[in-house]
Design a protein around this motif. Structure first.
Motif, PDB file in Angstrom:
ATOM      1  N   ALA A 278      56.337  80.863  17.321  1.00  0.00           N
ATOM      2  CA  ALA A 278      55.880  80.209  16.090  1.00  0.00           C
ATOM      3  C   ALA A 278      56.759  78.986  15.873  1.00  0.00           C
ATOM      4  N   VAL A 279      56.142  77.845  15.634  1.00  0.00           N
ATOM      5  CA  VAL A 279      56.871  76.583  15.699  1.00  0.00           C
ATOM      6  C   VAL A 279      57.478  76.233  14.346  1.00  0.00           C
ATOM      7  N   THR A 280      58.757  75.881  14.368  1.00  0.00           N
ATOM      8  CA  THR A 280      59.480  75.467  13.173  1.00  0.00           C
ATOM      9  C   THR A 280      59.395  73.946  13.032  1.00  0.00           C
ATOM     10  N   PRO A 281      59.707  73.418  11.844  1.00  0.00           N
ATOM     11  CA  PRO A 281      59.731  71.959  11.692  1.00  0.00           C
ATOM     12  C   PRO A 281      60.670  71.276  12.685  1.00  0.00           C
ATOM     13  N   ASP A 282      61.823  71.858  12.946  1.00  0.00           N
ATOM     14  CA  ASP A 282      62.756  71.252  13.905  1.00  0.00           C
ATOM     15  C   ASP A 282      62.171  71.233  15.310  1.00  0.00           C
ATOM     16  N   GLN A 283      61.538  72.328  15.710  1.00  0.00           N
ATOM     17  CA  GLN A 283      60.890  72.348  17.021  1.00  0.00           C
ATOM     18  C   GLN A 283      59.791  71.294  17.101  1.00  0.00           C
ATOM     19  N   ARG A 284      58.986  71.226  16.056  1.00  0.00           N
ATOM     20  CA  ARG A 284      57.907  70.242  16.018  1.00  0.00           C
ATOM     21  C   ARG A 284      58.441  68.831  16.214  1.00  0.00           C
ATOM     22  N   GLU A 285      59.517  68.500  15.518  1.00  0.00           N
ATOM     23  CA  GLU A 285      60.065  67.150  15.624  1.00  0.00           C
ATOM     24  C   GLU A 285      60.621  66.886  17.028  1.00  0.00           C
ATOM     25  N   ARG A 286      61.192  67.894  17.634  1.00  0.00           N
ATOM     26  CA  ARG A 286      61.719  67.704  18.989  1.00  0.00           C
ATOM     27  C   ARG A 286      60.580  67.509  19.991  1.00  0.00           C
ATOM     28  N   VAL A 287      59.511  68.261  19.859  1.00  0.00           N
ATOM     29  CA  VAL A 287      58.369  68.087  20.765  1.00  0.00           C
ATOM     30  C   VAL A 287      57.779  66.686  20.601  1.00  0.00           C
ATOM     31  N   ILE A 288      57.627  66.241  19.366  1.00  0.00           N
ATOM     32  CA  ILE A 288      57.098  64.897  19.115  1.00  0.00           C
ATOM     33  C   ILE A 288      57.989  63.847  19.772  1.00  0.00           C
ATOM     34  N   ALA A 289      59.300  63.999  19.623  1.00  0.00           N
ATOM     35  CA  ALA A 289      60.236  63.035  20.209  1.00  0.00           C
ATOM     36  C   ALA A 289      60.176  63.056  21.731  1.00  0.00           C
ATOM     37  N   LEU A 290      60.057  64.235  22.319  1.00  0.00           N
ATOM     38  CA  LEU A 290      60.008  64.333  23.779  1.00  0.00           C
ATOM     39  C   LEU A 290      58.723  63.729  24.337  1.00  0.00           C
ATOM     40  N   LEU A 291      57.621  63.863  23.619  1.00  0.00           N
ATOM     41  CA  LEU A 291      56.374  63.241  24.059  1.00  0.00           C
ATOM     42  C   LEU A 291      56.475  61.722  23.989  1.00  0.00           C
ATOM     43  N   ALA A 292      57.131  61.213  22.955  1.00  0.00           N
ATOM     44  CA  ALA A 292      57.335  59.763  22.851  1.00  0.00           C
ATOM     45  C   ALA A 292      58.229  59.269  23.977  1.00  0.00           C
ATOM     46  N   GLU A 293      59.272  60.038  24.296  1.00  0.00           N
ATOM     47  CA  GLU A 293      60.152  59.672  25.408  1.00  0.00           C
ATOM     48  C   GLU A 293      59.389  59.662  26.729  1.00  0.00           C
ATOM     49  N   ALA A 294      58.508  60.634  26.913  1.00  0.00           N
ATOM     50  CA  ALA A 294      57.724  60.697  28.147  1.00  0.00           C
ATOM     51  C   ALA A 294      56.843  59.469  28.291  1.00  0.00           C
ATOM     52  N   SER A 295      56.255  59.008  27.183  1.00  0.00           N
ATOM     53  CA  SER A 295      55.426  57.809  27.228  1.00  0.00           C
ATOM     54  C   SER A 295      56.226  56.600  27.696  1.00  0.00           C
ATOM     55  N   ALA A 296      57.459  56.495  27.223  1.00  0.00           N
ATOM     56  CA  ALA A 296      58.267  55.296  27.475  1.00  0.00           C
ATOM     57  C   ALA A 296      59.041  55.346  28.786  1.00  0.00           C
ATOM     58  N   ASP A 297      59.177  56.517  29.386  1.00  0.00           N
ATOM     59  CA  ASP A 297      60.012  56.679  30.580  1.00  0.00           C
ATOM     60  C   ASP A 297      59.167  56.500  31.841  1.00  0.00           C
ATOM     61  N   PRO A 298      59.407  55.442  32.628  1.00  0.00           N
ATOM     62  CA  PRO A 298      58.619  55.257  33.854  1.00  0.00           C
ATOM     63  C   PRO A 298      58.859  56.342  34.895  1.00  0.00           C
ATOM     64  N   GLY A 299      59.952  57.088  34.739  1.00  0.00           N
ATOM     65  CA  GLY A 299      60.228  58.184  35.656  1.00  0.00           C
ATOM     66  C   GLY A 299      59.424  59.432  35.376  1.00  0.00           C
ATOM     67  N   VAL A 300      58.791  59.483  34.207  1.00  0.00           N
ATOM     68  CA  VAL A 300      57.922  60.601  33.835  1.00  0.00           C
ATOM     69  C   VAL A 300      56.479  60.168  34.026  1.00  0.00           C
ATOM     70  N   ARG A 301      55.737  60.930  34.812  1.00  0.00           N
ATOM     71  CA  ARG A 301      54.363  60.537  35.106  1.00  0.00           C
ATOM     72  C   ARG A 301      53.346  61.617  34.756  1.00  0.00           C
ATOM     73  N   ALA A 302      53.835  62.747  34.249  1.00  0.00           N
ATOM     74  CA  ALA A 302      52.977  63.811  33.728  1.00  0.00           C
ATOM     75  C   ALA A 302      53.849  64.717  32.876  1.00  0.00           C
ATOM     76  N   VAL A 303      53.201  65.480  31.994  1.00  0.00           N
ATOM     77  CA  VAL A 303      53.912  66.369  31.072  1.00  0.00           C
ATOM     78  C   VAL A 303      53.259  67.741  31.118  1.00  0.00           C
ATOM     79  N   VAL A 304      54.077  68.785  31.091  1.00  0.00           N
ATOM     80  CA  VAL A 304      53.583  70.152  30.925  1.00  0.00           C
ATOM     81  C   VAL A 304      54.167  70.716  29.636  1.00  0.00           C
ATOM     82  N   VAL A 305      53.309  71.278  28.795  1.00  0.00           N
ATOM     83  CA  VAL A 305      53.738  71.995  27.595  1.00  0.00           C
ATOM     84  C   VAL A 305      53.482  73.472  27.827  1.00  0.00           C
ATOM     85  N   THR A 306      54.527  74.286  27.715  1.00  0.00           N
ATOM     86  CA  THR A 306      54.384  75.722  27.956  1.00  0.00           C
ATOM     87  C   THR A 306      55.358  76.468  27.060  1.00  0.00           C
ATOM     88  N   ALA A 307      55.557  77.750  27.316  1.00  0.00           N
ATOM     89  CA  ALA A 307      56.405  78.561  26.451  1.00  0.00           C
ATOM     90  C   ALA A 307      56.972  79.742  27.227  1.00  0.00           C
TER      91      ALA A 307
END
Length: 267
Positions: free
Chosen positions: A30-59
């Motif tokens: 169950a996702v907390t506000p802190d977790q939510r903010e970290r996931v949002i930030a990591l997705l933004a980082e993935a967009s901007a990082d040329p070394g990242v070319r795909a993302v997997v979200v899992t648990a």
């Protein structure tokens, strides 16, 4: 709740794939506000990082995400002011789903177990969904007397049509992985022990593709569901114009002409 935010959302980059893993198995993730903010930030980082070319979200554990953590909320008790709820939804659940939809890299959900409420919408916002056989998808809101949030009423009709979407949301019944695949909510169902390997194979295949072309293809498909034909065709022409300036497009054409497999670099 013990542990740091980094402990509760694990992150690694491997072979061009960013792995974002919810890690509160004792709470069915169950996702907390802190977790939510970290996931949002990591997705933004993935967009901007040329070394990242795909993302997997899992648990981790038996659940993918049991929804929002209603027990660990940060909203103080007291009289509710008009506008508070709408603001909380806009800045919370909707930002999380938008971060997935707007990520400039293809995002794959590897659903290991129950995905309920915002957890289901987190998975369904992803570009591709692989589910383990024990996984279930639940529009749990009606069971709590709530209206769906996190873009559910936007996402579901586009995947299964309005009538089926209303059935799922009105009754809140659990949809097993195999049924979810039949409905079009899931791309592929695999045995639980094969989930990680299958997700890795798909993600690494995406990571070897023409990254900018994939980003613009994702944008075109998502936008096509909201606009008219003229807007879709205009956006397609613009995307083609932009993409033809990329190194990967030139490499793809050269590979075809030279009868060899192109090697894409994500540029």
């Amino acid at each position: 709740m013990t542990g740091t935010n980094e402990d509760h959302v694990l992150h690694r980059i491997d072979n061009g794939v960013a792995w974002i893993t919810l890690n509160r198995p004792e709470a069915m993730n169950a996702v907390t506000p802190d977790q939510r903010e970290r996931v949002i930030a990591l997705l933004a980082e993935a967009s901007a990082d040329p070394g990242v070319r795909a993302v997997v979200v899992t648990a981790t554990g038996k659940g993918f995400c049991a929804g929002a953590d209603l027990r660990g909320g940060s909203t103080p008790a007291g009289e509710r002011v008009a506008g508070d709820v709408a603001r909380m939804i806009r800045l919370g659940a909707q930002r999380l789903i938008t971060a997935v939809l707007d990520c400039e890299k293809p995002v794959l959900a590897a659903v290991n177990g129950t995905a309920a409420g915002i957890g289901a919408h987190l998975a369904l916002a992803c570009d591709l969904v692989i589910a383990a056989e024990p996984a279930r998808f639940i529009e749990v809101f009606v069971r709590r007397g709530l209206v769906p949030d996190g873009g559910g009423a936007y996402l579901l009709p586009r995947l299964v049509g309005p009538q089926k979407a209303k059935e799922l949301m009105f009754f809140g019944d659990a949809v097993p992985a195999v049924e979810a695949e039949r409905l079009g909510l899931v791309n592929l169902v695999v045995p639980a022990e094969e989930l990680e390997a299958t997700a890795r194979a798909w993600a690494e295949r995406l990571a070897q593709g023409p990254t900018r072309a994939l980003a613009m293809t994702k944008q075109l498909v998502n936008a096509s569901l909201d606009g008219d034909r003229a807007a879709a065709l205009a956006a397609e022409a613009t995307a083609q114009e932009i993409n033809m300036t990329t190194a990967d497009a030139n490499e793809g054409v050269a590979g075809f002409v030279e009868r060899r497999t192109p090697k894409y670099l994500g540029r």
